[in-house]
Design an enzyme around this catalytic site. Sequence first.
Site, PDB file in Angstrom:
ATOM      1  N   ASP A   1       0.828  -1.203   0.000  1.00 22.48           N
ATOM      2  CA  ASP A   1       0.000   0.000   0.000  1.00 22.48           C
ATOM      3  C   ASP A   1       0.865   1.256   0.000  1.00 22.48           C
ATOM      4  O   ASP A   1       2.073   1.214   0.282  1.00 22.48           O
ATOM      5  CB  ASP A   1      -0.897  -0.031   1.246  1.00 22.48           C
ATOM      6  CG  ASP A   1      -2.231   0.656   1.033  1.00 22.48           C
ATOM      7  OD1 ASP A   1      -2.344   1.460   0.096  1.00 22.48           O
ATOM      8  OD2 ASP A   1      -3.151   0.381   1.816  1.00 22.48           O
TER       9      ASP A   1
ATOM     10  N   ASP B   1     -10.885   1.845  -2.950  1.00 24.37           N
ATOM     11  CA  ASP B   1     -11.388   1.545  -1.608  1.00 24.37           C
ATOM     12  C   ASP B   1     -12.908   1.575  -1.578  1.00 24.37           C
ATOM     13  O   ASP B   1     -13.512   1.229  -0.565  1.00 24.37           O
ATOM     14  CB  ASP B   1     -10.836   2.560  -0.594  1.00 24.37           C
ATOM     15  CG  ASP B   1      -9.445   2.178  -0.107  1.00 24.37           C
ATOM     16  OD1 ASP B   1      -9.024   1.039  -0.364  1.00 24.37           O
ATOM     17  OD2 ASP B   1      -8.784   3.027   0.526  1.00 24.37           O
TER      18      ASP B   1
HETATM   19  C1  GLA Z   1      -5.719   1.779   2.213  1.00 24.18           C
HETATM   20  C2  GLA Z   1      -6.130   0.595   1.368  1.00 24.18           C
HETATM   21  C3  GLA Z   1      -7.205  -0.181   2.104  1.00 24.18           C
HETATM   22  C4  GLA Z   1      -6.667  -0.629   3.437  1.00 24.18           C
HETATM   23  C5  GLA Z   1      -6.196   0.566   4.245  1.00 24.18           C
HETATM   24  C6  GLA Z   1      -5.476   0.129   5.499  1.00 24.18           C
HETATM   25  O1  GLA Z   1      -6.740   2.706   2.313  1.00 24.18           O
HETATM   26  O2  GLA Z   1      -6.566   0.986   0.107  1.00 24.18           O
HETATM   27  O3  GLA Z   1      -7.644  -1.274   1.342  1.00 24.18           O
HETATM   28  O4  GLA Z   1      -5.612  -1.530   3.226  1.00 24.18           O
HETATM   29  O5  GLA Z   1      -5.288   1.361   3.497  1.00 24.18           O
HETATM   30  O6  GLA Z   1      -5.045   1.181   6.263  1.00 24.18           O
END
Ligand code: GLA
Length: 702
Positions: free
Chosen positions: A450, A519
């Site tokens: 990420d 997300d």
């Molecule tokens: C980002 C990712 C999510 C999750 C969060 C965790 O927003 O896109 O899918 O993994 O971080 O903090």
Amino acid sequence: MISFAPDSGVYLLATPNSSYALRVDESGTPRHLAWGPRLTLEEAAALVGPEVPMASSFEGVSPLGEELPVDGGARYGPPSLQVRFADGSRAFEWQPTGQHVTDDKLELGFRDRNYPLDVTLHYRVHADSDVIERWTVVRNAGDEPVTLLRTDSAAWALPPLRHYRLSHVTGQWCAESQLRREELSYGETVLTSRRGVTSHHANPWVMLDAGEATEEHGRVWSATLAWSGSWRITAQRTPDGRAGFTGGIGHDGTNVPLAPGEELTTPPFAAVCTDGGFGAASRAWHAYTIAHVVPHPEELAPVLYNSWEATGFDVDEVSQKALAERAAELGVELYVVDDGWFGARRSDHAGLGDWTPTPERFPNGLTPLVDTVHGLGMKFGLWVEPEMVNPDSDLYREHPDWVLHFTDRPRTELRNQLVLNFARRDVADWAYGWLTRLVGDHGIDFLKWDMNRAFSEAGWPGQPDGSDRLGPQYVRNLYGVIDRLRADHPALRIEACSGGGGRVDLGILSRTDQAWASDNTDAADRMGIQHGYGQVYPARTMGAWVTDVPNQLTDRTVPLRFRFHVAMAGALGIGGDLTHWSEDELREAAALVAEYKQVRHLVQHGRLDRLSPPGQDTVSGVQYTATDGSETLLLAYRRVGRSGAQHLPVRLRGLTPGARYRDACTGVVHHATVLAEYGLQIDLPSGDWSSTALHLVREPEA
Ligand code: GLA
């Protein structure tokens, strides 16, 4: 595929359905000749015309005629190459130094007439694709520094057309990949990211057409930049009716210093000219990405479970084991533990940088959970965010100088975190070190990598030219860490993520296996996001989860079946809290997972036909077909039922003409010709949120 005619000086790049021609003219300048349908070398040579005299003292050299428009002389368009020499002089004057032509590669070398600066234009084609890859190498062969004010990978010029239309995507967090089609403005249209990362807000690809292309008809010229940092693509439409675009790394105001002996290799800016509408353009990119970009083209993405929406930061061994057991019962093949497993990470306020399992949550480390997951027959995946640090972390307390910053400026926190300066070798080595140990020590099969904030105060105090070097070096070191990790652990698979789809591009996809597209897991919103994502990137790379309702982000409630059918259009995953799913829901989910496994080879490796775009009360559909026409999957959706709405049959694509296809579920046999020409009346259940999946298999010839 690549040929050269010494008499006319024409180079011809021939792909299966297109041609690209260029020539080095009498002055030594590489000039663009053609990009479109197939031509012979002789036909391409006929395009060499006398130089058009400038109409007035105000016009200048045509900005779209050069293969890589440079700054200098009477040129007034956006330069693809702009240099400043140590004595303050600018411009680049083309002087050929040699060529290297093979069947699939062309290299044209040049040196400035007065300064020891070498520029090599690179071209590459593939026998199975119309995509042409281009990049540029600039080398300082002198003993004084040179500043590159702009170094685009390539510039692409279209043939003269009466109208030009630009397609691209815009977006934001949780609303990535919103497709836009708009008339190309006269002047310059800049698509860019200044965020240090590809971005949610724009994506480095463009499609141009004459304003007439539809999903199935018309010629489209498109291009994609393989770069995961800041970037800029400038599309240009000149008053005399020409258009083209130039693209490369860095945003406006970025300089790249080139020390004596140093060389800059730009990332590829690949492009393709296709007939057959936007659908054909997308399919060309999908096939190219699968065949020539992703590291494991033959593999199918496993059905994944991810804990993020179920648990948030609240992860521990006991609750993860409970989820893993339920996931295994559904047929999940890869279980991914998301954020919250390490250091003092209880929320997004602390812990990033301290990559050891939290003892209260994992008293014996991660191994017992990994073993349980493996014992349940699933692979084990883990979330990491290696480029980031919370100021409230042991890492930051020890190395406050490791983050991007300027000496006398504040350090702007976004999501309570700062960006580690991956351009620094010690930082990249540190990340590689803990990652390779983490993966090796625990038998980790998959990382969700990420990156949860944009750059700010992107400085590198103490390093000469630090803030100029930082952007490209950061991305190169990021790529380097991933490459080293993959080399150490060949079975490791990686998901690219940046707060959802903030870092999706052909650069990161060449070293990861899939991407987290957004997300936003609301099925209705996803349909639009997936529609935009799929314009260029293949379904194989598009992670798509089924999550709980009401959706955490939108509060919308959509039936489980519809959520599944939307996620089945990509690499299927599940992200709901399975401990709260009813027995009926679990049973239905298990059946849908099993159904997906029957058809995922079509979704992930087949050809995509977008039968109709996502709409409110109309039926929209995507169809995935085996490249040999032997099987097809239709996913059809209607969000809102409306009395009196038209129920038009859907015409299927990609089937073998004259063949018959059996519905794998009902056994009903259909004629391909009827399906293709007259269409299929889709039997969607009444009411809102109605959807279906139809799998047809070609009957053996009688
Ligand atoms: C980002 C990712 C999510 C999750 C969060 C965790 O927003 O896109 O899918 O993994 O971080 O903090």
